[in-house]
Design an enzyme around this catalytic site. Structure first.
Site, PDB file in Angstrom:
ATOM      1  N   GLU A 217       0.871  -1.177   0.000  1.00  0.00           N
ATOM      2  CA  GLU A 217       0.000   0.000   0.000  1.00  0.00           C
ATOM      3  C   GLU A 217       0.906   1.224   0.000  1.00  0.00           C
ATOM      4  OE1 GLU A 217      -2.907  -0.328  -0.714  1.00  0.00           O
ATOM      5  OE2 GLU A 217      -3.239  -2.444  -0.276  1.00  0.00           O
ATOM      6  N   CYS A 251      -2.079   9.131   2.720  1.00  0.00           N
ATOM      7  CA  CYS A 251      -1.713   8.625   1.397  1.00  0.00           C
ATOM      8  C   CYS A 251      -2.805   8.840   0.355  1.00  0.00           C
ATOM      9  CB  CYS A 251      -1.352   7.144   1.478  1.00  0.00           C
ATOM     10  SG  CYS A 251      -2.669   6.091   2.114  1.00  0.00           S
TER      11      CYS A 251
END
Length: 474
Positions: A217, A251
């Protein structure tokens, strides 16, 4: 504890867990529910302790942001798994092809074994415990390493996991990059890593030596596209929320915004008004999170300096002055106009409360821009159902999309969360976590009487006739 002792301890725990997978391949429904229940009690009974630990790492971080984005994501993952676990554990019957008739086929879910989880500092609890919840629901054993940057959260996490779990079930190890390297060198059955693309490459390379599958990720430059017909007040309400959570250290935060050339001035005014509404006096507002440390602050300051040196205009959306307060590790919400691709902030993920705003004239123009760059972890589009919206969704890549909002797709347990290309490999959360950390073992049950008997040697013209029939009905 020094690095060599840390590594020895890691190897001992890994050996213990791996041996456990040899002695007990799977876990019962009741065992998994117990593991998830204990994980849930960490959040329920130690909320303040965890919130305070994260705040100590950031200096200033709103308790509500920690609850929403670290604790509630973990709690929702646990509750969703507990509600659905019995269904997930059922073998899946699948159709049997002609060569197997009248046999039966099914997929039997089994744990992978030992799962390694490497978290990051921006959400130091969520990036550890959300993945751990999915791995435990799937019946695995887990070793997790929090980021050393968020040392207080790492210490609290290790202490609480020790209290609620035996180390052969779930263990947390601490350390710096050397410990991360030691983890990725071990033959885990799966590794989940959250962090930057640069470190993600190192994890991928190290895991490949053991043929360990990975879920990465990562991040990327997530665009927010403001359609010409969108309500700017509503756009800015969502954009300020998603962009300034954790002071942009997220993010999936919008990294830059595309606004129609005719609406640039109105958009900046609406953005300024929403910042004033959500974060009055941002420089001292206790709900506005600080930058985590000197290194990250200096990096963001460098992006601003580079952009201004190359002709960009930086706008303080909160007050006067340049908006940077190094003694407090604070950068107030900033907008940047007149950006160009040669600026560092348009090449690297910003990861801070800085929003470049770019004008566009047509959807083809912005689609070309998005597609020429690395594939983002998220994309946001604001506007009603239209040909423009359909075209942008179908003609661009992104790990996930929220329409008329930001970040909310990550809260949907039935939608997988993950990147594509540079922004990540694989997906997890919710049902996707169970599937990510499960091996669906194919099991075929052959009956006593089957077509196989008609295909045994010695072969003959009869065999050829049967094969011709099978070929036609396959």
């Amino acid at each position: 504890m020094d690095a060599s002792r840390n590594r020895t301890e890691l190897e001992r725990i890994f050996a213990t867990q791996r041996e456990g997978t040899r002695e007990q391949v799977s876990r019962s429904y009741e065992e998994r529910m117990d593991l998830l229940g204990r994980l849930g009690r960490i959040f329920e009974q130690h909320r303040d302790e965890l919130v305070d630990a994260v705040a100590a790492d950031f200096g200033i971080r709103s308790r509500y942001e920690t609850i929403l984005l670290d604790l509630m994501l973990g709690i929702s993952e646990i509750k969703f798994a507990r509600r659905n676990l019995k269904t997930w554990l059922r073998p899946r019957r699948v159709k049997t092809d002609i060569f197997g008739l009248p046999g039966s086929s099914r997929l039997v879910p089994q744990p992978l074994g030992v799962v390694g989880v490497l978290g990051t500092w921006n959400y130091p609890l969520g990036t550890i415990f959300v993945g751990a919840a999915g791995a435990l629901a799937a019946g695995n054993r887990v070793i997790a390493k929090p980021s050393e940057v968020s040392a207080n959260a790492a210490e609290a996490s290790e202490r609480l996991v020790r209290r609620y779990f035996a180390e052969e079930e779930f263990a947390i190890v601490q350390g710096g990059p050397d410990m991360a390297q030691a983890m990725t060198a071990l033959p885990f059955d799966h590794i989940l890593f959250t962090g930057s693309p640069a470190v993600g490459r190192k994890v991928y390379e190290a895991a490949a030596a053991n043929l360990t599958p990975v879920t990465l990720e990562l991040g990327g430059k997530c665009p927010a596209i403001v359609g010409k017909g969108a309500s700017l007040a509503q756009v800015c309400e969502s954009l300020v929320f998603g962009k300034l959570l954790n002071a942009g250290q997220t993010c999936i935060a919008a990294d830059y915004a595309f606004v129609h050339v005719d609406q640039m001035e109105s958009f900046v005014a609406a953005l300024r008004a929403q910042v004033a509404k959500c974060y009055p006096n941002a420089a001292s507002n206790p709900d506005f999170t600080s930058i985590i440390n000197d290194r990250q602050f200096a990096r963001l300051q460098g992006l601003l300096d580079d952009a201004e040196a190359k002709g960009a205009t930086v706008l303080n959306l909160s007050d006067n002055g340049d908006g940077t307060l190094p003694e407090r590790h604070r950068i107030v919400p900033l907008a940047v106009l007149d950006v160009t691709d040669d600026m560092a902030m348009m090449q690297d993920e910003i990861f801070g409360p800085i929003l470049p705003i770019m004008p566009y004239r047509s959807e083809d123009e912005l689609i070309r821009y998005v597609n020429r760059h690395e594939r983002p972890l998220a994309l946001y589009y604001f506007g009603d159902e239209s040909e423009e919206r359909r075209k942008i969704i179908s003609e661009t890549h992104a790990g996930g999309v929220t329409l008329n909002g930001t970040v909310m797709h990550v809260f949907q347990r039935r939608l997988p969360f993950g990147g594509i290309g540079q922004s990540g490999i694989g997906a997890y959360t919710g049902v996707a976590s169970f599937e990510r950390f499960t091996h669906y073992k194919p099991v075929f049950s052959q009956p006593k009487l089957s077509l196989l008997g008609q295909l045994l040697p010695p072969y003959s013209s009869k065999t050829e006739g049967l094969l011709n029939i099978f070929e036609k009905i396959l």
